[in-house]
Structure formats: structure tokens, C-alpha cells
Design a protein around this motif. Structure first.
Motif, PDB file in Angstrom:
ATOM      1  N   GLY A  46     -14.806  -7.306  -8.928  1.00 54.30           N
ATOM      2  CA  GLY A  46     -13.837  -7.156  -7.847  1.00 54.30           C
ATOM      3  C   GLY A  46     -14.079  -5.918  -7.008  1.00 54.30           C
ATOM      4  N   GLY A  47     -14.718  -4.889  -7.596  1.00 56.10           N
ATOM      5  CA  GLY A  47     -15.024  -3.685  -6.832  1.00 56.10           C
ATOM      6  C   GLY A  47     -13.817  -2.830  -6.512  1.00 56.10           C
ATOM      7  N   ARG A  48     -14.060  -1.743  -5.825  1.00 60.58           N
ATOM      8  CA  ARG A  48     -12.988  -0.782  -5.554  1.00 60.58           C
ATOM      9  C   ARG A  48     -11.908  -1.348  -4.652  1.00 60.58           C
ATOM     10  N   ASP A  49     -12.213  -2.335  -3.854  1.00 58.11           N
ATOM     11  CA  ASP A  49     -11.232  -2.865  -2.908  1.00 58.11           C
ATOM     12  C   ASP A  49     -10.517  -4.098  -3.439  1.00 58.11           C
ATOM     13  N   ASP A  50     -10.209  -4.103  -4.739  1.00 53.46           N
ATOM     14  CA  ASP A  50      -9.495  -5.253  -5.306  1.00 53.46           C
ATOM     15  C   ASP A  50      -7.985  -5.144  -5.091  1.00 53.46           C
ATOM     16  N   SER A  56      -7.047   1.619  -8.004  1.00 54.10           N
ATOM     17  CA  SER A  56      -6.334   2.756  -8.585  1.00 54.10           C
ATOM     18  C   SER A  56      -7.311   3.796  -9.120  1.00 54.10           C
ATOM     19  N   ALA A  57      -8.342   3.352  -9.828  1.00 55.59           N
ATOM     20  CA  ALA A  57      -9.354   4.286 -10.338  1.00 55.59           C
ATOM     21  C   ALA A  57     -10.064   4.999  -9.193  1.00 55.59           C
ATOM     22  N   ALA A  58     -10.350   4.252  -8.136  1.00 54.24           N
ATOM     23  CA  ALA A  58     -11.042   4.833  -6.982  1.00 54.24           C
ATOM     24  C   ALA A  58     -10.197   5.924  -6.326  1.00 54.24           C
ATOM     25  N   ARG A  59      -8.899   5.745  -6.303  1.00 53.77           N
ATOM     26  CA  ARG A  59      -8.027   6.776  -5.712  1.00 53.77           C
ATOM     27  C   ARG A  59      -8.138   8.094  -6.477  1.00 53.77           C
ATOM     28  N   VAL A 254       0.434  -5.731  -9.687  1.00 57.72           N
ATOM     29  CA  VAL A 254      -0.009  -5.064 -10.906  1.00 57.72           C
ATOM     30  C   VAL A 254      -1.000  -3.939 -10.602  1.00 57.72           C
ATOM     31  N   ASP A 255      -0.970  -2.934 -11.451  1.00 57.95           N
ATOM     32  CA  ASP A 255      -1.894  -1.793 -11.468  1.00 57.95           C
ATOM     33  C   ASP A 255      -1.691  -0.822 -10.308  1.00 57.95           C
TER      34      ASP A 255
END
Length: 343
Positions: A46-50, A56-59, A254-255
Motif C-alpha cells: 500500500g505504501g506511504r499513501d495508504d 501514520s508511520a511516514a508522519r 483505522v490507524d
């Protein structure tokens, strides 16, 4: 042809250099020859733009770049990957000198455990799993607790007394979301019916198949379900799209706070709330600890009592039930309610 020859020569030269360094006593698996290039993130499908888990991790990494001045490199998994694929991705980050190296998602558990042994001076982390290793940070969350609150909200907002849960893949992690949601809904309304279904039994594509989630949501809506909670990564976007087309129906994200996601803006009027996992906080905490020379290792759980999970309030759609939600949260934090981790 000339260009190919140049590349081949470069490859031979690189291999010779690596051999020379190893022969001189420097380990060939020591990260990047000691170079510190910043943090490396290996995303799940899904990558960072899911608009969900990876986002959330990318932030957290973005915040580290801004506040700590470190650089980051992000790589993404594809559907149907093998352990060898994941190991290669982690190896490439560690070998290049990124520290920490973070596997975003439980799918990286086995590969993190294996690769971390080869790079003892590099700190590794895995999100949503616990992995042994002196240089591994195991980051977990109280998904079941946040999902319990989502169940409370769903039961209070449902007019049909029929709510639904859609999971991406039927595994132990996603069952935590299901269990908490079902318990919260039934503790709130004994007459509520909870319909729980999964997109795939054991295929990670369940986190990267919006079309499948859209069809699953449509089926639930047709059966009278009017609130649907989807824990399926990028697939959840399809579920939200279907729900937005049904008047009077609510989606629970979610997330990440999915109401705030630009890619979901046209559906936000149908997003009741989201169960937020503060993966960004855990990622930032880890990166900062490495930069400060005191890397976090071992298991670290981010629970409801710690603010590790929460219900998003964007849009004000749950403002009218705040009192009930606060009471439910207090019971969990105080230990009066023990939330199940499996259905």
C-alpha cells in the motif's frame, strides 16, 4: 553497448572494493561502512499513501526530518512477497548505512529477526510484532482497546442495531480489532448484531485491495448494516467509498484520522471517527533515541492509557456521545473492563 560495459566495470570495481574492505578486517555486513544516512523505513503493501497505517508511520519520519534534521529513505512491499524479498529490502537499507531500519508491519517480523543479527550496530524496529534481539525495538499497540471504543460509538450511532467489521486478512493482529469492536458494541447495546467478515484468509493483498473492500461493504449495507469499521489498510478506502454512497451510513476509519486524509476528503462527511494508532509517535521516538545515542530496544507497548491509541474527533460526529465514550475509556484504563484480544 558502451553504456552497458561501463556499468559492468563499475560493478566489478564495487565488488573488488567490498572484498578489499572485508579482507582488511571490516565486516561486509557492517552498515554502510559506518556511515549514518538517517532512518530507513520498509513499508507494508500500500505504501506511504495508504491514508492509514503506513501513512501514520511516514508522519513520524517526516517529523524526524523536520525536527531532528535527519534524512529518510522509504521502500514499499508489493503483493505476494516472500521472506527473501523482505530480507533483501531490509538488507539494502542497513547496508547503505540507514539507522534505524524500521519494518512497518507484522509481515517483517521474521526478516527483522534474521537481518538484525547481521548488523549488530544498527538498530532495527518492527511495528505490530515482538521480535527477539538486542538491537530490535518491538512496537505494539492496544488496537483492541481503541476498537472497543469504536464498538461503543457504532452501537450508539446505529439506527438499525446492526453494525459491521471488515478485516483485511484473518490473522491474530486483525482479530484484535474485531474482538475489541464486537465487545464494545455488545457491552453498549445487548441487542446489537455485529457482522464480521474478512477480505482474505491469509493473503496480504487484503491490505491492498480497495475493490474487494468496496464490494464487501456494499453487501453489508444491503443487509441492513449502517455502521462499518474497516481494518484493512489501503483496502479500507474502498469500504469508505461504498459507505459514503449510502445515505445514513457511517464509516469508522483505522490507524490514521481518515477524516483528515486529503485522499478521502470527498467522503469525510460519512466518516464517524477513526481508531488512531499513533505509529507516528513510536517511529519518531525510535529515530530520536538513535540520534541521541540511546536507542530503544525490547518490547514497547503503546496502549490506551498511554495515548497509544485513541478515537479521532474530527468532524464533531461523536461529540454528542463523548460522555459515554469517556466513561468506557475510564473503565478500560482503570481495569474495570478487560478487552479481549481474540473473538
Amino acid at each position: 553497448m558502451r553504456r552497458v560495459s561501463t556499468i559492468a566495470v563499475a560493478g566489478i570495481t564495487t565488488a573488488a572494493l567490498a572484498f578489499t574492505l572485508t579482507a582488511c578486517g571490516e565486516s561486509s555486513t557492517e552498515s554502510g561502512g559506518g556511515k549514518d544516512k538517517g532512518a530507513g523505513l520498509a513499508f507494508d503493501v500500500g505504501g506511504r499513501d495508504d491514508h492509514s497505517f503506513n501513512e501514520s508511520a511516514a508522519r513520524g519520519a517526516d517529523k524526524a526530518e523536520k525536527e531532528l534534521g535527519i534524512s529518510t529513505k522509504m521502500m514499499t512491499a508489493k503483493n505476494g512477497e516472500t521472506e527473501a524479498d523482505r530480507e533483501q529490502r531490509l538488507n539494502s537499507l542497513a547496508e547503505a548505512g540507514y539507522n534505524p531500519v524500521i519494518g512497518v508491519g507484522f509481515s517483517y517480523a521474521k526478516s527483522i529477526e534474521k537481518v538484525a543479527k547481521d548488523y549488530p550496530k544498527t538498530t532495527f524496529a518492527v511495528v505490530d510484532s515482538v521480535v527477539p534481539g538486542n538491537n530490535v525495538d518491538s512496537i505494539t499497540f492496544g488496537e483492541h482497546e481503541g476498537s472497543y471504543l469504536a464498538g461503543v460509538a457504532a452501537a450508539l450511532k446505529s439506527k438499525s442495531h446492526k453494525v459491521g467489521f471488515i478485516g483485511g486478512v484473518n490473522n491474530a493482529l486483525i482479530q484484535k480489532f474485531q474482538a475489541g469492536f464486537e465487545q464494545g458494541a455488545k457491552d453498549t447495546d445487548s441487542k446489537v448484531e455485529v457482522v464480521s467478515q474478512y477480505l482474505y484468509p491469509n493473503n496480504d493483498k487484503g491490505f491492498n485491495d480497495p475493490a474487494a473492500a468496496k464490494e464487501k461493504a456494499k453487501g453489508m449495507l444491503d443487509s441492513g448494516v449502517d455502521v462499518i469499521y474497516t481494518a484493512a489498510g489501503l483496502s479500507g478506502n474502498g469500504s469508505i467509498e461504498a459507505i459514503a454512497a449510502q445515505k445514513g451510513a457511517w464509516a469508522i476509519g483505522v490507524d490514521s484520522d481518515q477524516y483528515q486524509q486529503p485522499g478521502l476528503e470527498k467522503y469525510k462527511a460519512s466518516i464517524l471517527t477513526s481508531v488512531v494508532k499513533n505509529v507516528d509517535v513510536s517511529v519518531f521516538d525510535l529515530i530520536k533515541s538513535v540520534k541521541d545515542g540511546k536507542p530503544l530496544t525490547g518490547p514497547h507497548a503503546y496502549l490506551l492509557k498511554d495515548g497509544g491509541v485513541s478515537l479521532a474527533t474530527s468532524g464533531g460526529q461523536i461529540d454528542d456521545i463523548k460522555e459515554q465514550l469517556d466513561a468506557a475509556k475510564k473503565k478500560i484504563v482503570d481495569g474495570q473492563v478487560k478487552v479481549r484480544t481474540s473473538p
